[in-house]
Write an enzyme that holds these catalytic residues in place. Structure first.
Site, mmCIF file in Angstrom:
data_model
loop_
_atom_site.group_PDB
_atom_site.id
_atom_site.type_symbol
_atom_site.label_atom_id
_atom_site.label_comp_id
_atom_site.label_asym_id
_atom_site.label_seq_id
_atom_site.Cartn_x
_atom_site.Cartn_y
_atom_site.Cartn_z
ATOM 1 N N CYS A 249 36.453 35.224 44.394
ATOM 2 C CA CYS A 249 36.060 34.030 43.656
ATOM 3 C C CYS A 249 34.821 33.404 44.295
ATOM 4 C CB CYS A 249 37.211 33.017 43.637
ATOM 5 S SG CYS A 249 36.840 31.560 42.624
ATOM 6 N N ASP B 284 34.347 30.418 44.734
ATOM 7 C CA ASP B 284 34.782 29.223 45.468
ATOM 8 C C ASP B 284 34.254 29.233 46.907
ATOM 9 O OD1 ASP B 284 36.514 27.376 47.014
ATOM 10 O OD2 ASP B 284 37.634 27.219 45.128
ATOM 11 N N ARG C 3 35.282 28.025 49.456
ATOM 12 C CA ARG C 3 36.289 28.081 50.524
ATOM 13 C C ARG C 3 36.817 29.488 50.784
ATOM 14 N NH1 ARG C 3 39.999 23.834 47.472
ATOM 15 N NH2 ARG C 3 39.246 25.207 45.804
ATOM 16 N N HIS D 89 42.687 33.479 44.907
ATOM 17 C CA HIS D 89 43.177 32.464 45.851
ATOM 18 C C HIS D 89 43.985 31.407 45.110
ATOM 19 C CE1 HIS D 89 40.200 29.231 44.871
ATOM 20 N NE2 HIS D 89 39.577 30.260 44.345
ATOM 21 N N CYS E 159 42.959 28.007 42.650
ATOM 22 C CA CYS E 159 41.681 28.413 42.055
ATOM 23 C C CYS E 159 41.331 27.495 40.877
ATOM 24 C CB CYS E 159 41.761 29.865 41.592
ATOM 25 S SG CYS E 159 40.204 30.484 40.925
HETATM 26 CO CO CO Z 1 38.653 30.265 42.547
#
Ligand code: CO
Length: 210
Positions: A43, A45, A47, A99, A102
């Site tokens: 992803c 993302d 993080r 994750h 998400c």
């Molecule tokens: Co995500």
């Protein structure tokens, strides 16, 4: 006063200095080329940085990231990355890593309009719809979202297995595809145990005579 983006440049200088201190040949080795064993589909993302959470270094993982780690069979970007990774780099493992928490998956669970992103999130809505009975039997919203995160990863592993690229390489050499989920709560990755290394797990209609 440092502008916020300048922090990245000073950070880079410090990082380069630290790397050289650990290994004077670190950058010399990188200039020789890459030989990663893994393709990571994760992803976007911020993080979920592939190298950091797997404790690996530059050169070890070839990476593709998009919102909610989706494998779409018309995505020229993803297919090019996949093709290059298995054909040229000859990676041994392709990992789809989702994750919990998400944002893409959570957004796909509601009816809120996300403008252009609706097009992308539609892929996750399809996963939801396919597993609607199981998902709606889970009353706790967070647990339901967690399960959709897992089902989405499993679905994307299947989508990889449906590609000609993966099927062709299963004929030629060893190539394993995996589905993992990372959790912020403890920093750990769970193996969803969808580890495919041959066409057995692909429904007949998606198999090609290569
Ligand atoms: Co995500």
């Amino acid at each position: 006063m440092l502008k916020s983006y300048e922090r990245l440049l000073t950070g880079n200088k410090q990082w380069a200095k630290d790397k050289l201190k650990d290994n004077p040949d670190f950058f010399k080795n990188l200039t020789r080329g890459q030989n990663p064993e893994y393709l990571w589909i994760g992803c976007s993302d911020s993080r979920v940085p592939a190298n950091e959470i797997t404790n690996t270094q530059s050169g070890e993982i070839f990476v593709h990231r998009n919102i909610a780690n989706i494998v779409v069979n018309t995505d020229v970007n993803l297919l090019s990355v996949l093709y290059f990774a298995v054909e040229t780099l000859k990676v041994k493992h392709v990992i789809v890593c989702g994750h919990y928490g998400c944002g893409g998956v959570l957004a796909a669970m509601e009816s809120k309009d996300h403008g252009f992103v609706n097009n992308w999130l539609r892929n996750i809505k399809e996963v939801y719809n396919k597993h609607v009975v199981e998902l709606e039997s889970i009353t706790d919203q967070q647990l339901r979202a967690n399960r959709l995160v897992e089902l989405n990863v499993i679905e994307q592993v299947h989508n990889l297995a449906k590609t000609r690229i993966v099927q062709e390489h299963w004929k030629k050499r060893e190539l394993e595809i995996h589905g993992w989920v990372y959790g912020f709560d403890d920093g750990l990755i769970r193996d969803l145990e969808v580890n495919y290394s041959d066409i057995k797990n692909v429904e007949p209609i998606f198999r090609y005579d290569i």
